[in-house]
Scaffold this motif. Structure first.
Motif, PDB file in Angstrom:
ATOM      1  N   LYS A   1      18.501   5.147  -1.656  1.00  0.00           N
ATOM      2  CA  LYS A   1      17.834   4.332  -0.652  1.00  0.00           C
ATOM      3  C   LYS A   1      16.321   4.438  -0.829  1.00  0.00           C
ATOM      4  O   LYS A   1      15.773   5.527  -0.973  1.00  0.00           O
ATOM      5  N   HIS A   2      15.661   3.281  -0.815  1.00  0.00           N
ATOM      6  CA  HIS A   2      14.205   3.262  -0.918  1.00  0.00           C
ATOM      7  C   HIS A   2      13.624   2.770   0.386  1.00  0.00           C
ATOM      8  O   HIS A   2      14.078   1.797   0.963  1.00  0.00           O
ATOM      9  N   THR A   3      12.610   3.450   0.834  1.00  0.00           N
ATOM     10  CA  THR A   3      11.874   3.022   2.006  1.00  0.00           C
ATOM     11  C   THR A   3      10.480   2.617   1.554  1.00  0.00           C
ATOM     12  O   THR A   3       9.978   3.127   0.557  1.00  0.00           O
ATOM     13  N   MET A   4       9.875   1.698   2.244  1.00  0.00           N
ATOM     14  CA  MET A   4       8.550   1.233   1.867  1.00  0.00           C
ATOM     15  C   MET A   4       7.457   2.053   2.545  1.00  0.00           C
ATOM     16  O   MET A   4       6.290   1.746   2.433  1.00  0.00           O
ATOM     17  N   GLU A   5       7.834   3.100   3.231  1.00  0.00           N
ATOM     18  CA  GLU A   5       6.853   3.927   3.932  1.00  0.00           C
ATOM     19  C   GLU A   5       6.017   4.733   2.939  1.00  0.00           C
ATOM     20  O   GLU A   5       6.539   5.338   2.003  1.00  0.00           O
ATOM     21  N   GLN A   6       4.713   4.712   3.170  1.00  0.00           N
ATOM     22  CA  GLN A   6       3.808   5.458   2.297  1.00  0.00           C
ATOM     23  C   GLN A   6       4.087   6.945   2.432  1.00  0.00           C
ATOM     24  O   GLN A   6       4.248   7.461   3.524  1.00  0.00           O
ATOM     25  N   ARG A   7       4.162   7.638   1.281  1.00  0.00           N
ATOM     26  CA  ARG A   7       4.458   9.069   1.270  1.00  0.00           C
ATOM     27  C   ARG A   7       3.237   9.892   1.653  1.00  0.00           C
ATOM     28  O   ARG A   7       3.318  10.835   2.417  1.00  0.00           O
ATOM     29  N   LEU A   8       2.111   9.569   1.052  1.00  0.00           N
ATOM     30  CA  LEU A   8       0.842  10.202   1.395  1.00  0.00           C
ATOM     31  C   LEU A   8      -0.277   9.330   0.885  1.00  0.00           C
ATOM     32  O   LEU A   8      -0.064   8.457   0.052  1.00  0.00           O
ATOM     33  N   ASN A   9      -1.471   9.539   1.413  1.00  0.00           N
ATOM     34  CA  ASN A   9      -2.625   8.763   0.980  1.00  0.00           C
ATOM     35  C   ASN A   9      -3.339   9.551  -0.118  1.00  0.00           C
ATOM     36  O   ASN A   9      -4.142  10.440   0.164  1.00  0.00           O
TER      37      ASN A   9
ATOM     38  N   GLN B   1       2.095  -5.967 -12.997  1.00  0.00           N
ATOM     39  CA  GLN B   1       3.336  -6.729 -12.891  1.00  0.00           C
ATOM     40  C   GLN B   1       4.433  -6.059 -13.715  1.00  0.00           C
ATOM     41  O   GLN B   1       5.552  -5.850 -13.233  1.00  0.00           O
ATOM     42  N   ILE B   2       4.112  -5.701 -14.945  1.00  0.00           N
ATOM     43  CA  ILE B   2       5.080  -5.039 -15.824  1.00  0.00           C
ATOM     44  C   ILE B   2       5.516  -3.697 -15.230  1.00  0.00           C
ATOM     45  O   ILE B   2       6.694  -3.354 -15.236  1.00  0.00           O
ATOM     46  N   ASN B   3       4.550  -2.955 -14.689  1.00  0.00           N
ATOM     47  CA  ASN B   3       4.841  -1.617 -14.162  1.00  0.00           C
ATOM     48  C   ASN B   3       5.408  -1.643 -12.745  1.00  0.00           C
ATOM     49  O   ASN B   3       5.854  -0.616 -12.243  1.00  0.00           O
ATOM     50  N   GLY B   4       5.412  -2.793 -12.100  1.00  0.00           N
ATOM     51  CA  GLY B   4       6.006  -2.911 -10.766  1.00  0.00           C
ATOM     52  C   GLY B   4       5.193  -2.285  -9.657  1.00  0.00           C
ATOM     53  O   GLY B   4       5.759  -1.716  -8.725  1.00  0.00           O
ATOM     54  N   CYS B   5       3.864  -2.406  -9.722  1.00  0.00           N
ATOM     55  CA  CYS B   5       3.008  -1.802  -8.697  1.00  0.00           C
ATOM     56  C   CYS B   5       2.580  -2.858  -7.678  1.00  0.00           C
ATOM     57  O   CYS B   5       1.675  -3.660  -7.939  1.00  0.00           O
ATOM     58  N   ALA B   6       3.212  -2.848  -6.531  1.00  0.00           N
ATOM     59  CA  ALA B   6       2.953  -3.856  -5.498  1.00  0.00           C
ATOM     60  C   ALA B   6       1.519  -3.782  -4.984  1.00  0.00           C
ATOM     61  O   ALA B   6       0.871  -4.815  -4.787  1.00  0.00           O
ATOM     62  N   TYR B   7       1.007  -2.573  -4.776  1.00  0.00           N
ATOM     63  CA  TYR B   7      -0.368  -2.443  -4.266  1.00  0.00           C
ATOM     64  C   TYR B   7      -1.364  -3.080  -5.230  1.00  0.00           C
ATOM     65  O   TYR B   7      -2.247  -3.850  -4.831  1.00  0.00           O
ATOM     66  N   CYS B   8      -1.234  -2.784  -6.515  1.00  0.00           N
ATOM     67  CA  CYS B   8      -2.164  -3.318  -7.513  1.00  0.00           C
ATOM     68  C   CYS B   8      -1.987  -4.826  -7.695  1.00  0.00           C
ATOM     69  O   CYS B   8      -2.963  -5.541  -7.912  1.00  0.00           O
ATOM     70  N   LEU B   9      -0.766  -5.321  -7.594  1.00  0.00           N
ATOM     71  CA  LEU B   9      -0.542  -6.761  -7.673  1.00  0.00           C
ATOM     72  C   LEU B   9      -1.236  -7.475  -6.519  1.00  0.00           C
ATOM     73  O   LEU B   9      -1.881  -8.513  -6.706  1.00  0.00           O
ATOM     74  N   ASP B  10      -1.124  -6.931  -5.331  1.00  0.00           N
ATOM     75  CA  ASP B  10      -1.786  -7.491  -4.159  1.00  0.00           C
ATOM     76  C   ASP B  10      -3.303  -7.497  -4.382  1.00  0.00           C
ATOM     77  O   ASP B  10      -3.961  -8.526  -4.221  1.00  0.00           O
ATOM     78  N   MET B  11      -3.831  -6.369  -4.804  1.00  0.00           N
ATOM     79  CA  MET B  11      -5.270  -6.234  -5.002  1.00  0.00           C
ATOM     80  C   MET B  11      -5.801  -7.203  -6.055  1.00  0.00           C
ATOM     81  O   MET B  11      -6.738  -7.965  -5.804  1.00  0.00           O
ATOM     82  N   HIS B  12      -5.208  -7.170  -7.231  1.00  0.00           N
ATOM     83  CA  HIS B  12      -5.755  -7.956  -8.340  1.00  0.00           C
ATOM     84  C   HIS B  12      -5.501  -9.452  -8.180  1.00  0.00           C
ATOM     85  O   HIS B  12      -6.333 -10.256  -8.598  1.00  0.00           O
TER      86      HIS B  12
ATOM     87  N   ALA C   1       1.289  -1.845   0.288  1.00  0.00           N
ATOM     88  CA  ALA C   1       0.795  -3.104  -0.297  1.00  0.00           C
ATOM     89  C   ALA C   1       0.594  -4.144   0.791  1.00  0.00           C
ATOM     90  O   ALA C   1       1.229  -4.093   1.843  1.00  0.00           O
ATOM     91  N   GLY C   2      -0.294  -5.095   0.511  1.00  0.00           N
ATOM     92  CA  GLY C   2      -0.489  -6.224   1.403  1.00  0.00           C
ATOM     93  C   GLY C   2      -1.714  -6.121   2.286  1.00  0.00           C
ATOM     94  O   GLY C   2      -2.087  -7.094   2.939  1.00  0.00           O
ATOM     95  N   THR C   3      -2.346  -4.965   2.311  1.00  0.00           N
ATOM     96  CA  THR C   3      -3.469  -4.755   3.226  1.00  0.00           C
ATOM     97  C   THR C   3      -4.828  -4.827   2.534  1.00  0.00           C
ATOM     98  O   THR C   3      -5.854  -4.740   3.187  1.00  0.00           O
ATOM     99  N   TYR C   4      -4.818  -4.999   1.217  1.00  0.00           N
ATOM    100  CA  TYR C   4      -6.076  -5.011   0.474  1.00  0.00           C
ATOM    101  C   TYR C   4      -6.962  -6.184   0.893  1.00  0.00           C
ATOM    102  O   TYR C   4      -6.492  -7.296   1.077  1.00  0.00           O
ATOM    103  N   ILE C   5      -8.251  -5.915   1.008  1.00  0.00           N
ATOM    104  CA  ILE C   5      -9.261  -6.920   1.340  1.00  0.00           C
ATOM    105  C   ILE C   5     -10.129  -7.094   0.097  1.00  0.00           C
ATOM    106  O   ILE C   5     -10.569  -6.101  -0.498  1.00  0.00           O
ATOM    107  N   VAL C   6     -10.375  -8.327  -0.305  1.00  0.00           N
ATOM    108  CA  VAL C   6     -11.165  -8.623  -1.508  1.00  0.00           C
ATOM    109  C   VAL C   6     -12.460  -7.813  -1.517  1.00  0.00           C
ATOM    110  O   VAL C   6     -13.190  -7.790  -0.527  1.00  0.00           O
TER     111      VAL C   6
END
Length: 155
Positions: free
Chosen positions: A2-10, A48-59, A145-150
C-alpha cells in the motif's frame, strides 16, 4: 504494498546542510552556457522517466511560465518521433536519457558532441546528476507534489 501520498519528512528542512551542495550545483548550472529552458526541459524529461511527481510539477510550471508550449510538454515522451524539438534539444534529450540509464553508447556521445562543446556536455551531464539526485530525495521522502509556485527555488 500500500502506498500513501503522505510526505514522510521534509528533507529540505531536516537535511538542508546535506542538500546545500545540490543547490550550489544548481546555481552553477544557472550560470552555465546551457540554456535555462533546455536545462528545465531535461529536468522535466528525466523526472518523467524517474517518476518524480514533485519535480514534474515544478519543472512543468517553470517551463510553462518561461513560454514553453503544452504541446511540447505532452510530446516529450515521444521526442524522437516529434517534429517540435530542435537538433540541439534532441541531442540533449538523448544524452540525458542515456546518462540517466547509466548506458551511454558511442553514437549518443557523438550525436551530443555535434551540438555541444566539451564543457557544455559536462554541464549537461551535471544537470542530469542534479535532477536525478533531487528525484531520489523527493521520491524517497514523498515530497508533496502540486504545491510548487513558479520561481520558488530560483537561484
Amino acid at each position: 504494498m500500500k502506498h500513501t501520498m503522505e510526505q514522510r519528512l521534509n528533507a529540505y528542512e531536516k537535511g538542508y546542510n546535506a542538500i546545500k551542495p545540490l543547490f550550489g550545483l544548481g546555481a552553477y548550472l544557472a550560470k552555465s552556457s546551457i540554456e535555462k529552458q533546455l536545462l528545465n526541459l531535461i529536468d522535466f524529461r528525466v523526472s518523467q522517466i524517474n517518476g518524480c511527481a514533485y519535480c514534474l510539477d515544478m519543472h512543468s510550471k517553470d517551463l510553462r511560465a518561461a513560454g514553453e508550449t503544452e504541446q511540447r510538454l505532452y510530446m516529450i515522451a515521444a521526442w524522437r518521433e516529434s517534429p517540435v524539438y530542435t537538433d540541439r534539444e534532441r541531442a540533449a534529450l538523448g544524452w540525458a536519457e542515456a546518462v540517466n540509464a547509466n548506458d551511454v553508447p558511442d553514437e549518443v556521445y557523438e550525436w551530443a558532441r555535434e551540438q555541444f562543446s566539451e564543457e557544455e556536455l559536462i554541464d549537461l551531464t551535471m544537470g542530469v546528476v542534479a535532477i536525478t539526485s533531487f528525484n531520489r530525495l523527493n521520491i524517497a521522502f514523498r515530497t508533496t507534489a502540486g504545491t510548487y509556485i513558479v520561481g520558488q527555488h530560483a537561484v
